[in-house]
Design a protein around this motif. Structure first.
Motif, PDB file in Angstrom:
ATOM      1  N   GLN A 105       1.981   1.758  -3.536  1.00 41.92           N
ATOM      2  CA  GLN A 105       0.910   2.281  -4.397  1.00 41.92           C
ATOM      3  C   GLN A 105       0.648   3.761  -4.105  1.00 41.92           C
ATOM      4  O   GLN A 105       0.422   4.566  -5.037  1.00 41.92           O
ATOM      5  N   ASP A 106       0.705   4.148  -2.840  1.00 45.32           N
ATOM      6  CA  ASP A 106       0.506   5.559  -2.481  1.00 45.32           C
ATOM      7  C   ASP A 106       1.606   6.428  -3.100  1.00 45.32           C
ATOM      8  O   ASP A 106       1.333   7.504  -3.647  1.00 45.32           O
ATOM      9  N   GLN A 121       0.827  -1.208   0.000  1.00 41.39           N
ATOM     10  CA  GLN A 121       0.000   0.000   0.000  1.00 41.39           C
ATOM     11  C   GLN A 121       0.868   1.268   0.000  1.00 41.39           C
ATOM     12  O   GLN A 121       0.546   2.263  -0.664  1.00 41.39           O
TER      13      GLN A 121
END
Length: 489
Positions: free
Chosen positions: A278-279, A275
């Motif tokens: 992806q951020d 995550q």
């Protein structure tokens, strides 16, 4: 000990009188020697053997080892009938069947017995009688075989004929022990050779006749065991050669399955790491630093090739890098770059475990270099075309000394060590399990020229642990792999 060394040891024991016991009822080699001399005189009288000048007495300095008291040191020319080969007229030698079989050297030598030659001669010069031992006297010197039939022999051979009931098998085994001795005595530049005088004057241990027979029987009893040993030795040799590579594969397999180091709760999870990646990618896309790409397909349970720890995550390569790019391969000279010249890397610059910046070709002066293609320290490079065993190899560029760009047969993966340990990515890309995925994605006409597109590389599945665990895995692998290298030494 190799099978050849074991066989040589058995033969050496045989000619030293250590292979079978001595028996007083069998008489002495002196008795046999006298019988040989009587037979030689008879053959001379019958015109079957040429009378020759007596050979010199054997001095103490010539004797290389001790033999039993019942044995006798003799010269080969004193105990065997020697026939030096002589080549017949060239016009008489054909590949037909009209004539006597002709042998010039060891071309048709078998294991113990000579095979049939494809040449015959209608004008034989020197004849080797049946049950003689043929000795190579020209390169390669010292190799022996038995003939069970009459042959014409050329200058590369001499025939050693046993006398007084001695067998050709004992002569074969004893002469085989003299190969190195004959090689040392060989002379010549273009073709090394030994003369008839060297052969005749070579000393050889002579046992009593009955003991010779028992020695041959014992050797032939032992040789099948040597053959079995040779089979086992060959299997062990192959195993030893393969073992270090298999050990490396096992280490990598354990590493990418989460079995090489322990999982620690404080490391978090790969899902959390994913995550964060992806951020960060979204931020870079918004900032215009990387391009937005089409989402990759979700990973199904059936796709995962093996189980991984709960704190790990299967991801596609395209989901964790910032971008992937390739270069160009204009027509170049094969010479590498010098000084400030610009060059293009070859696929051989990418090796498992290291980047070889010497493997490059200088770019033409007219080529307009796009510096966005330049290779830098910290890049992950992959081969995307070439032979199957070279396609899909990855390396991490730790150092680079020249101005080099990517070729169209190589790819660069751009990612940051903030989230992913690059050495871990290179390691798993080179592991057998992930390479199986790459092989499935290869296309091409044959194994010598295959390729993988950038799009297919993006879909490759990788097992990702938390960052701290990645670093522990890399450290452990780097600690263990040198032990595998030592196994090769």
């Amino acid at each position: 000990m190799t099978p050849e060394q074991l066989k040589a040891s058995i033969l050496q024991y045989a000619i030293q009188g250590k292979l079978v016991e001595q028996r007083s009822e069998e008489g002495t080699a002196e008795d046999l020697y006298q019988q040989i001399q009587e037979e030689k005189l008879k053959l001379i009288k019958e015109g079957k053997l040429k009378k020759e000048k007596p050979l010199s007495e054997i001095s103490e300095d010539e004797i290389p080892f001790d033999i039993p008291d019942t044995w006798r040191w003799s010269r080969i020319g004193d105990v065997y009938a020697i026939t030096m080969g002589q080549s017949p007229a060239g016009k008489s030698v054909t590949k037909g069947s009209d004539g006597i079989e002709f042998h010039q050297g060891k071309v048709f030598f078998g294991e113990d017995y000579i095979l049939k030659s494809d040449q015959v001669t209608s004008e034989p010069s020197k004849i080797a009688e049946p049950n003689s031992v043929l000795l190579c006297v020209r390169a390669p010197v010292g190799i022996v075989n038995i003939t069970d039939r009459e042959l014409c022999i050329g200058r590369g051979l001499c025939a050693v004929k046993p006398l007084a009931g001695m067998t050709e098998k004992y002569a074969l085994y004893s002469l085989r022990c003299l190969k190195d001795t004959f090689i040392k005595k060989a002379t010549g530049t273009t073709f090394v050779a030994i003369t008839g005088e060297v052969v005749k004057n070579q000393i050889i241990p002579l046992p009593p006749l009955e003991e010779q027979h028992r020695i041959v029987a014992k050797i032939e009893e032992l040789l099948p065991y040597v053959d079995r040993y040779a089979n086992a030795y060959e299997k062990l040799k192959k195993f030893n050669a393969k073992f270090p590579e298999d050990m490396k594969k096992s280490i990598l397999q354990y590493a990418i399955q989460g079995k090489l180091v322990e999982q620690r709760p404080e490391d978090g999870t790969a899902e959390e790491l994913y995550q964060q990646i992806q951020d960060e990618k979204q931020k870079l896309i918004k900032a215009g630093k990387i391009k937005k790409e089409k989402p990759l397909a979700e990973i199904t349970e059936d796709e995962a090739p093996f189980d991984i720890p709960d704190t790990w995550k299967w991801v596609r390569l395209g989901d964790i890098y910032w971008y992937i790019d390739a270069g160009k391969s204009p027509n170049c000279q094969k010479t590498p770059v010098k000084n400030d010249e610009w060059g293009v890397i070859t696929t051989t610059s990418i090796q498992i475990g290291y980047f070889d910046d010497e493997q490059n070709k200088v770019l033409p002066a007219s080529f307009e270099v796009n510096k966005t293609m330049q290779v830098h320290a910290g890049d992950i490079l992959i081969t995307r075309a070439g032979p199957m065993n070279r396609t899909g190899i990855a390396c991490n560029v730790e150092n680079i000394r020249y101005n080099l760009i990517l070729s169209d047969k190589t790819l660069r993966i751009n990612m940051t060590n903030e989230f992913i340990n690059k050495k871990y990515i290179v390691m798993i890309l080179n592991s057998p399990q992930i390479r199986n995925q790459l092989i499935e994605r290869m296309s091409g006409m044959d194994k010598q020229q295959v390729n993988i597109s950038q799009e297919k590389y993006k879909t490759v599945l990788l097992p990702i642990p938390p960052l701290e665990e990645q670093q522990r895995i890399v450290k452990k692998v780097e600690e263990l792999l040198p032990y595998c290298e030592r196994l090769v030494e």
